[in-house]
Write a protein that holds these residues in place. Structure first.
Motif, PDB file in Angstrom:
ATOM      1  N   SER A 146       0.852  -1.197   0.000  1.00 39.77           N
ATOM      2  CA  SER A 146       0.000   0.000   0.000  1.00 39.77           C
ATOM      3  C   SER A 146       0.879   1.235   0.000  1.00 39.77           C
ATOM      4  O   SER A 146       1.947   1.256   0.611  1.00 39.77           O
ATOM      5  CB  SER A 146      -0.925   0.008   1.223  1.00 39.77           C
ATOM      6  OG  SER A 146      -0.195   0.192   2.416  1.00 39.77           O
ATOM      7  N   PHE A 158      -7.536   0.938  -1.147  1.00 42.65           N
ATOM      8  CA  PHE A 158      -7.697  -0.517  -1.134  1.00 42.65           C
ATOM      9  C   PHE A 158      -8.330  -1.001  -2.435  1.00 42.65           C
ATOM     10  O   PHE A 158      -8.065  -2.111  -2.902  1.00 42.65           O
ATOM     11  CB  PHE A 158      -8.539  -0.950   0.063  1.00 42.65           C
ATOM     12  CG  PHE A 158      -7.854  -0.769   1.398  1.00 42.65           C
ATOM     13  CD1 PHE A 158      -6.473  -0.669   1.496  1.00 42.65           C
ATOM     14  CD2 PHE A 158      -8.607  -0.716   2.565  1.00 42.65           C
ATOM     15  CE1 PHE A 158      -5.845  -0.515   2.730  1.00 42.65           C
ATOM     16  CE2 PHE A 158      -7.996  -0.565   3.803  1.00 42.65           C
ATOM     17  CZ  PHE A 158      -6.616  -0.460   3.889  1.00 42.65           C
ATOM     18  N   VAL A 178       0.514  -4.016   3.983  1.00 40.75           N
ATOM     19  CA  VAL A 178       0.024  -2.687   4.363  1.00 40.75           C
ATOM     20  C   VAL A 178       1.121  -1.948   5.110  1.00 40.75           C
ATOM     21  O   VAL A 178       1.649  -2.446   6.111  1.00 40.75           O
ATOM     22  CB  VAL A 178      -1.246  -2.785   5.224  1.00 40.75           C
ATOM     23  CG1 VAL A 178      -1.591  -1.423   5.832  1.00 40.75           C
ATOM     24  CG2 VAL A 178      -2.414  -3.289   4.388  1.00 40.75           C
ATOM     25  N   SER A 183      -0.627   4.164   4.610  1.00 43.86           N
ATOM     26  CA  SER A 183      -2.090   4.114   4.626  1.00 43.86           C
ATOM     27  C   SER A 183      -2.691   5.244   5.443  1.00 43.86           C
ATOM     28  O   SER A 183      -3.756   5.770   5.100  1.00 43.86           O
ATOM     29  CB  SER A 183      -2.570   2.748   5.130  1.00 43.86           C
ATOM     30  OG  SER A 183      -2.276   1.748   4.169  1.00 43.86           O
ATOM     31  N   TYR A 188      -6.500   6.591   5.661  1.00 44.13           N
ATOM     32  CA  TYR A 188      -7.077   5.560   6.521  1.00 44.13           C
ATOM     33  C   TYR A 188      -6.688   5.866   7.973  1.00 44.13           C
ATOM     34  O   TYR A 188      -5.522   5.798   8.340  1.00 44.13           O
ATOM     35  CB  TYR A 188      -6.580   4.174   6.100  1.00 44.13           C
ATOM     36  CG  TYR A 188      -7.100   3.754   4.750  1.00 44.13           C
ATOM     37  CD1 TYR A 188      -8.373   3.203   4.609  1.00 44.13           C
ATOM     38  CD2 TYR A 188      -6.331   3.933   3.599  1.00 44.13           C
ATOM     39  CE1 TYR A 188      -8.862   2.829   3.365  1.00 44.13           C
ATOM     40  CE2 TYR A 188      -6.814   3.566   2.348  1.00 44.13           C
ATOM     41  CZ  TYR A 188      -8.081   3.013   2.238  1.00 44.13           C
ATOM     42  OH  TYR A 188      -8.562   2.652   1.000  1.00 44.13           O
ATOM     43  N   THR A 199     -10.775   0.759   9.252  1.00 41.96           N
ATOM     44  CA  THR A 199      -9.767   0.501   8.224  1.00 41.96           C
ATOM     45  C   THR A 199      -9.656  -0.982   7.920  1.00 41.96           C
ATOM     46  O   THR A 199      -9.673  -1.406   6.752  1.00 41.96           O
ATOM     47  CB  THR A 199      -8.394   1.045   8.663  1.00 41.96           C
ATOM     48  OG1 THR A 199      -8.466   2.470   8.780  1.00 41.96           O
ATOM     49  CG2 THR A 199      -7.305   0.676   7.668  1.00 41.96           C
ATOM     50  N   TRP A 200      -9.540  -1.803   8.965  1.00 41.06           N
ATOM     51  CA  TRP A 200      -9.371  -3.250   8.725  1.00 41.06           C
ATOM     52  C   TRP A 200     -10.661  -3.896   8.247  1.00 41.06           C
ATOM     53  O   TRP A 200     -10.630  -4.879   7.498  1.00 41.06           O
ATOM     54  CB  TRP A 200      -8.817  -3.919   9.985  1.00 41.06           C
ATOM     55  CG  TRP A 200      -7.465  -3.380  10.322  1.00 41.06           C
ATOM     56  CD1 TRP A 200      -7.103  -2.681  11.435  1.00 41.06           C
ATOM     57  CD2 TRP A 200      -6.289  -3.443   9.500  1.00 41.06           C
ATOM     58  NE1 TRP A 200      -5.790  -2.309  11.366  1.00 41.06           N
ATOM     59  CE2 TRP A 200      -5.257  -2.764  10.193  1.00 41.06           C
ATOM     60  CE3 TRP A 200      -6.015  -4.002   8.261  1.00 41.06           C
ATOM     61  CZ2 TRP A 200      -3.966  -2.643   9.670  1.00 41.06           C
ATOM     62  CZ3 TRP A 200      -4.727  -3.872   7.736  1.00 41.06           C
ATOM     63  CH2 TRP A 200      -3.717  -3.201   8.442  1.00 41.06           C
ATOM     64  N   PHE A 203     -10.570  -3.173   4.614  1.00 42.07           N
ATOM     65  CA  PHE A 203      -9.615  -4.081   3.960  1.00 42.07           C
ATOM     66  C   PHE A 203     -10.271  -5.438   3.714  1.00 42.07           C
ATOM     67  O   PHE A 203     -10.184  -5.997   2.613  1.00 42.07           O
ATOM     68  CB  PHE A 203      -8.358  -4.241   4.819  1.00 42.07           C
ATOM     69  CG  PHE A 203      -7.276  -5.054   4.155  1.00 42.07           C
ATOM     70  CD1 PHE A 203      -6.235  -4.428   3.489  1.00 42.07           C
ATOM     71  CD2 PHE A 203      -7.307  -6.447   4.172  1.00 42.07           C
ATOM     72  CE1 PHE A 203      -5.245  -5.171   2.850  1.00 42.07           C
ATOM     73  CE2 PHE A 203      -6.324  -7.200   3.549  1.00 42.07           C
ATOM     74  CZ  PHE A 203      -5.290  -6.558   2.878  1.00 42.07           C
ATOM     75  N   LYS A 209      -9.314 -10.469   3.868  1.00 42.13           N
ATOM     76  CA  LYS A 209      -8.284 -10.600   4.904  1.00 42.13           C
ATOM     77  C   LYS A 209      -7.238 -11.660   4.564  1.00 42.13           C
ATOM     78  O   LYS A 209      -6.084 -11.555   5.010  1.00 42.13           O
ATOM     79  CB  LYS A 209      -8.926 -10.919   6.252  1.00 42.13           C
ATOM     80  CG  LYS A 209      -9.706 -12.231   6.288  1.00 42.13           C
ATOM     81  CD  LYS A 209     -10.366 -12.420   7.639  1.00 42.13           C
ATOM     82  CE  LYS A 209     -11.169 -13.716   7.686  1.00 42.13           C
ATOM     83  NZ  LYS A 209     -11.833 -13.895   9.007  1.00 42.13           N
ATOM     84  N   LEU A 212      -3.807 -10.452   3.150  1.00 41.92           N
ATOM     85  CA  LEU A 212      -2.841  -9.697   3.945  1.00 41.92           C
ATOM     86  C   LEU A 212      -1.702 -10.620   4.354  1.00 41.92           C
ATOM     87  O   LEU A 212      -1.898 -11.576   5.106  1.00 41.92           O
ATOM     88  CB  LEU A 212      -3.505  -9.098   5.182  1.00 41.92           C
ATOM     89  CG  LEU A 212      -2.595  -8.211   6.035  1.00 41.92           C
ATOM     90  CD1 LEU A 212      -2.149  -6.986   5.258  1.00 41.92           C
ATOM     91  CD2 LEU A 212      -3.298  -7.787   7.317  1.00 41.92           C
TER      92      LEU A 212
END
Length: 281
Positions: A146, A158, A178, A183, A188, A199-200, A203, A209, A212
């Protein structure tokens, strides 16, 4: 288990990187496997490879704890045909160096449109570049970083990363790193508890997820949404210590490389130790 480390030097040879990581108390590390600012790098010798692997094993570093970074010249979305050719050739070489060293990931900045093509055209070129490279290699995952969105760099939303992943043919070999400074600068809000969770959640919903694979853990010198990439030492920037305490106690980031790229290498041992001390018993 949290694997916190830093982007260490390879001065004197790539085999020295795991030794540097051990010296600073790291449980993961990042490195350049060749030059950081040239299109080509000196070939790895059998001795380089053997000693690197030996030092990694001696330092208890598995490939899943090591995050090599490609060189900074590469732009996989370049609208310039010659620069795109050089970027793709160099990226392939970087992937093959990872193969030789027994590494399983290669971290890279997605690319820039340099105001000559649209964002979607650039993102499509990046995905095409990844596909071409994955077709000629095996065992190494392309891990997209990112960005802060400075200049014409893509990857600060994202949605950009999801666009690229959607067009990669072998989705088992693509992931995301990330960068917390990037970010935050991209907008974010990781600094507040509500913004952190939002934020998560974004994502997970936009990218997923499972994609990641790594974290660059950096504080930020600039304010939220600045679109400027300026890393700060842990606890000395705008993210705040509450963020770092929240992060190191978040099980979502277990068992992946968490890499410091903070601007003062002399503080890395202190920063790594401090982050581990923030983990609740």
């Amino acid at each position: 288990m949290k694997y916190i480390g830093a982007h260490v030097s390879t001065a004197g040879g790539v085999a020295n990187a795991p030794l540097e990581a051990v010296a600073i108390g790291a449980r993961s590390f990042a490195l350049f496997t060749g030059s950081s600012n040239r299109w080509t790098s000196k070939a790895l010798t059998d001795g380089d490879i053997e000693q690197f692997r030996y030092n990694c094993e001696a330092g208890s570093f598995k490939p899943s704890q090591i995050l090599p970074h490609d060189n900074f010249l590469i732009n996989l979305g370049s609208p310039d045909a010659q620069k795109l050719h050089l970027s793709r050739k160099s990226f392939l070489d970087e992937m093959r160096r990872c193969e030789q060293l027994g590494l399983t990931m290669l971290n890279f900045h997605p690319g820039s449109h340099v105001n000559e093509i649209s964002e979607d055209e650039c993102l499509d070129l990046i995905a095409e570049s990844i596909n071409l490279t994955l077709d000629q290699t095996s065992g190494v995952m392309a891990v997209i970083e990112s960005t802060a969105g400075q200049g014409s760099n893509l990857g600060h939303r994202f949605e950009h990363l999801a666009h690229i992943i959607d067009k990669v043919d072998d989705k088992s070999r693509v992931g995301v790193c990330v960068d917390t400074c990037h970010s935050f600068s991209a907008g974010y809000d990781l600094a507040t508890e509500a913004g952190y969770e939002a934020t998560w959640k974004a994502f997970d919903e936009i990218i997923g997820k499972d994609y990641l694979k790594a974290i660059h853990l950096n504080d930020d010198l600039r304010k939220l949404g600045s679109r400027i990439d300026r890393h700060a030492e842990i606890g000395k920037g705008t993210l705040g210590m509450d963020f770092f305490k929240r992060f190191v106690n978040d099980a979502r980031f277990d068992n992946m490389p968490i890499i410091l790229e903070t601007p003062n290498p002399a503080r890395w041992p202190e920063e790594i130790k401090m982050l581990y001390q923030l983990i609740d018993d």
